[in-house]
Design an enzyme around this catalytic site. Structure first.
Site, PDB file in Angstrom:
ATOM      1  N   ASP A  33       0.823  -1.231   0.000  1.00  0.00           N
ATOM      2  CA  ASP A  33       0.000   0.000   0.000  1.00  0.00           C
ATOM      3  C   ASP A  33       0.847   1.267   0.000  1.00  0.00           C
ATOM      4  OD1 ASP A  33       1.019   0.033   2.532  1.00  0.00           O
ATOM      5  OD2 ASP A  33      -0.910  -0.029   3.571  1.00  0.00           O
ATOM      6  N   GLY A  34       2.177   1.103  -0.048  1.00  0.00           N
ATOM      7  CA  GLY A  34       3.056   2.262  -0.143  1.00  0.00           C
ATOM      8  C   GLY A  34       3.657   2.698   1.182  1.00  0.00           C
ATOM      9  N   LYS A 183      18.206  40.442  -3.070  1.00  0.00           N
ATOM     10  CA  LYS A 183      17.345  39.496  -3.810  1.00  0.00           C
ATOM     11  C   LYS A 183      15.872  39.787  -3.547  1.00  0.00           C
ATOM     12  CE  LYS A 183      16.552  35.011  -2.496  1.00  0.00           C
ATOM     13  NZ  LYS A 183      16.921  33.623  -2.246  1.00  0.00           N
ATOM     14  N   ARG A 185      12.192  37.750  -4.246  1.00  0.00           N
ATOM     15  CA  ARG A 185      11.488  36.582  -4.800  1.00  0.00           C
ATOM     16  C   ARG A 185       9.986  36.852  -4.773  1.00  0.00           C
ATOM     17  NH1 ARG A 185      12.684  30.965  -5.105  1.00  0.00           N
ATOM     18  NH2 ARG A 185      14.425  31.151  -3.666  1.00  0.00           N
TER      19      ARG A 185
END
Ligand code: R5P
Length: 291
Positions: A33-34, A183, A185
Site C-alpha cells: 500500500d506504499g 534578492k 522573490r
C-alpha cells in the site's frame, strides 16, 4: 552504532570512519500500500547515532522509524543527525492558515531522540522548535576545499542572508573579497531577481555561496548577472545541493563553471563531506554524556 537513512549512505559511512564507530546496515522497504518500513536488523549496543537527511516527505517517516527501531533494539541513548533539515524554510506561518512546518517536524523528531545535530539549518532559530538539546554545526568552511586556485576571487552571497556563509568560505580559502546581492522573490511565481552590488567583477573568479540550491532560481539569476558583467569563472557553491528538477541545466545555461556542494544531500555535485565537522559535534556530545 551509526545508523544511516537511505539518503545519507555515504555521509553515514564517512561519519563512522571519522568517529571509529561501527556502521549499521539499515533496510528500507515498502508495503504494497506504499507504507514505509525502515529497520535496523543487526543493531547492537546501547547508543545510536541516526544520520538521515530529510530531503523528501518519505525521509521524515523513515527517520521516525529508524529512531524507533534502535530504541526497540535496546538503545537507551539516541542522537539524531539531520544533515539537511527539510521544511526549515517554513519557519513561520505566512498567513492564510499556513503551518509553521519546521516546528511540526521538530516536535515529531524530538519524541524519538535525546539530542539533535543540525547542519546549517536555514535559520539557527529553528533549533528552538526542538524539545531536546540541539547542536547547530556550521560546515561552510569545507566548501573551500574543492575550490581551484582562483584569480582575484570574490565570494558573493546571492542575498544578504548568506553573507556569513560567504565570509566563512573566503576565510577558509584564505584570500579574496566578499559582497552580496539584494534578492527579491515573488512569492506567487517563485521568480527571483537580484540587484547587483557595485563590486567590480570583470575578469575575476567569483564564487557564489548560498546555504542551498533548491530550484536553482536564486543561484542561476546571480550566475547570469555575473556572466553578463564579464566575470571570469563563476562557481556555484552551496552546503545543501538539493538541485531539484532542472536546477543543474539552468545553472549551466546561465554560464556556471562548476557546482560545488557537500554531502548533506547526496548528489553528483556533492564533492566534499561534512563528516569531519559533524563528527566533532557527535564526539563532543559523547564526551558530555560520559562526563
Ligand atoms: C533563501 O533565503 C535561501 O538562502 C536560498 O537562496 C534559496 O532557498 C534557494 O532556493 P532556490 O534555489 O529555489 O532559489
Amino acid at each position: 552504532m551509526i545508523v544511516p537513512g537511505s539518503s545519507s549512505q555515504s555521509l553515514a559511512a564517512a561519519l563512522a570512519e571519522e568517529t571509529g564507530r561501527p556502521l549499521a546496515t539499515a533496510t528500507y522497504d515498502r508495503f504494497p500500500d506504499g507504507e514505509t518500513l525502515a529497520a535496523v536488523p543487526g543493531f547492537e549496543g546501547d547508543s545510536a547515532t541516526v544520520v538521515a537527511t530529510t530531503d523528501s516527505d518519505g525521509a521524515w517517516v523513515e527517520l521516525l522509524q529508524l529512531q524507533d527501531s534502535v530504541r526497540e533494539a535496546g538503545a537507551d541513548r539516541v542522537t539524531t543527525v539531520i544533515p539537511y533539515m527539510g521544511y526549515a524554510r517554513q519557519d513561520r506561518s505566512f498567513g492564510g492558515g499556513e503551518p509553521v512546518s519546521a516546528r511540526a517536524m521538530a516536535r515529531a523528531i524530538s519524541t524519538g531522540t535525546d539530542r539533535v545535530v543540525l547542519v546549517n539549518p536555514h535559520e539557527s532559530a529553528v533549533a528552538d522548535f526542538y524539545s531536546v538539546p540541539v547542536d547547530v554545526v556550521d560546515a561552510a568552511s569545507v566548501l573551500a576545499d574543492p575550490l581551484p586556485a582562483l584569480h582575484d576571487p570574490l565570494f558573493l552571497a546571492p542575498d544578504g542572508g548568506a553573507i556569513g556563509i560567504a565570509e566563512t568560505v573566503r576565510d577558509a580559502y584564505g584570500s579574496g573579497e566578499t559582497d552580496y546581492f539584494e534578492k527579491h522573490r515573488d512569492r506567487e511565481t517563485g521568480a527571483v531577481t537580484v540587484s547587483p552590488s557595485d563590486a567590480p567583477v570583470g575578469g575575476r573568479d567569483v564564487v557564489v555561496v548560498d546555504d542551498i540550491v533548491a530550484t536553482g532560481s536564486t543561484m542561476s539569476e546571480a550566475v547570469g548577472v555575473l556572466t553578463e558583467r564579464g566575470a571570469g569563472r563563476v562557481i556555484a557553491a552551496c552546503i545543501h545541493p538539493m538541485v531539484a528538477a532542472n536546477a543543474t541545466t539552468r545553472l549551466r545555461s546561465a554560464g556556471v563553471d562548476r557546482i560545488v556542494g557537500t554531502d548533506t544531500i547526496e548528489r553528483g555535485c556533492s564533492v566534499v563531506s561534512v563528516a569531519p565537522v559533524v563528527a566533532e559535534a557527535v564526539v563532543a556530545d559523547a564526551v558530555v554524556e560520559e562526563g
